[in-house]
Design an enzyme around this catalytic site. Structure first.
Site, PDB file in Angstrom:
ATOM      1  N   LYS A  38       0.830  -1.201   0.000  1.00 16.45           N
ATOM      2  CA  LYS A  38       0.000   0.000   0.000  1.00 16.45           C
ATOM      3  C   LYS A  38       0.868   1.257   0.000  1.00 16.45           C
ATOM      4  O   LYS A  38       2.073   1.200   0.238  1.00 16.45           O
ATOM      5  CB  LYS A  38      -0.924   0.004   1.218  1.00 16.45           C
ATOM      6  N   TYR A 265      12.591  31.573   4.871  1.00 18.05           N
ATOM      7  CA  TYR A 265      11.330  32.217   5.223  1.00 18.05           C
ATOM      8  C   TYR A 265      11.243  32.533   6.715  1.00 18.05           C
ATOM      9  O   TYR A 265      11.680  31.741   7.554  1.00 18.05           O
ATOM     10  CB  TYR A 265      10.156  31.321   4.838  1.00 18.05           C
TER      11      TYR A 265
END
Length: 370
Positions: A38, A265
């Protein structure tokens, strides 16, 4: 491992083969093996991993959702595929692609039988999941009567396996809880078999379960996900496994930054002296989440640690390479055999599963199998 001209995830199928053999060595030769693929095979390459497992002789594969199973069928995978979390809206496509559902509630069981009847199915393979303590998905013990009553009067479906999931198989302090789960599962599977009039494959052990509870609960099949990809949830087991995925990138640019300047940032990193930084072409859009910034994780450049500094950007991270002999274009190791994903993740208080499955599909994959 391989040439790096951009951020690249190298996938070593020889490591996968080694891990498969190691896990198989912990169980009886007659015990079936289910490989969990998965989430793009834990962030790697679902098709490449599934094809290799098929060649290695895996008896079953497992995915979380129908869309994942369809991808494997489209790639030519023939091995039986268990869908661990099917949704009723996908039942028709599931049947069309010969995918086998985990039926975990009265509602899902009823809706699947209706879909199978509409598609004129006979003895369609289904899997019954019992909730023995994880409290996520699954029938409770007091619902066995409902399951048996519905299935005995429904020729559309036949139970090919009964399973459950251990909640803390890697934790020795929870051994009593795990043994109680195993005991509850035995009771549930026995009663259901008695009421249905036939027995089914039973499976309960995940990777840590295979390592810690093979003598108590390997039953007719075991399941492994993270172990196949090289992680055993145990520092004593990890050396026996080989990480399949190696994430590498390169240095795009190097800066010499003066004392008191800031990086990135929100000016999240402030220098405390002249600092050399390297900017790398990988960011939170590639799976390196913001939680790894501000020194919580580091990469390896020419064998030396280079901590992430400032905030992780969407497409870039900056690392401190003061004292590291490096140049623009040099290779950078994020994780791999030399430095595990578990190690990278632990600094940010998370686990290997999260960083592995987070690696974006825009990151180039190179499969190695020789």
């Amino acid at each position: 491992m391989g040439k790096v001209g951009e951020t690249t995830l190298f996938l070593d199928l020889n490591a996968l083969e080694h891990n498969f053999a190691y896990l198989r060595s912990k169980i009886a030769p007659s015990t079936k093996f289910l490989g969990v693929v998965k989430a793009f095979a834990y962030g790697s390459d679902m098709v490449a991993i599934a094809k290799k497992l098929e060649l290695l002789g895996a008896d079953y594969l497992a995915v979380a959702y129908v869309i994942e199973g369809v991808l494997l069928r489209n790639a030519g995978i023939k091995t039986p595929i268990l869908v661990l979390h099917p949704l009723a809206s996908n039942f028709e496509e599931m049947i069309d692609r010969c995918l086998e559902p985990s039926l975990y509630s009265q509602n899902i069981l009823t809706q699947f039988l209706e879909a199978a009847r509409a598609k004129k199915q006979v003895a369609y393979p289904v899997h019954i999941k019992f909730n023995t303590g994880l409290n996520r998905l699954g029938f409770k013990e007091n619902e066995i009567g409902f399951i048996a009553e519905r299935l005995k009067t429904s020729p559309e479906a036949k139970v090919v396996s009964v399973f459950s999931h251990l909640a803390a198989s890697e934790d020795p302090n929870e051994r009593a809880f795990s043994l109680n789960q195993i005991d509850t599962f035995k009771k549930c599977s026995d009663v259901l078999a008695q009421k249905l009039g036939y027995a089914s494959i039973r499976h309960m052990l995940n990777t840590s379960g295979i390592i810690n509870y093979a003598s108590e609960a390997q039953f007719e099949m075991v399941r492994s996900g993270i172990g196949l990809y090289g992680y055993g949830n145990d520092a004593l087991i990890d050396p026996n496994l080989r990480p399949v995925a190696t994430l590498k990138t390169i240095i795009s640019q190097i800066h010499e930054i003066g004392d008191g300047e800031t990086v990135g940032y929100n000016r999240a990193f402030k220098t405390g002296g002249t600092t050399k930084t390297a900017t790398l072409p990988i960011g939170h859009a590639d799976g390196i989440g913001r939680q790894y910034g501000k020194g919580k994780a580091s990469v390896l450049i020419n064998g030396k640690e280079a901590p992430l500094i400032g905030n992780v950007c969407m497409d870039m991270i900056m690392v401190d390479v003061t004292g590291v002999d490096c140049e623009e274009g040099d290779k950078v190791l994020v994780f791999g055999p030399q430095r595990s994903a578990e190690n990278f993740a632990s600094g940010a208080g998370t686990i290997s599963y999260e960083i592995l499955t987070a690696i974006s599909q825009r990151v180039k994959r190179i499969v190695i199998d020789h």
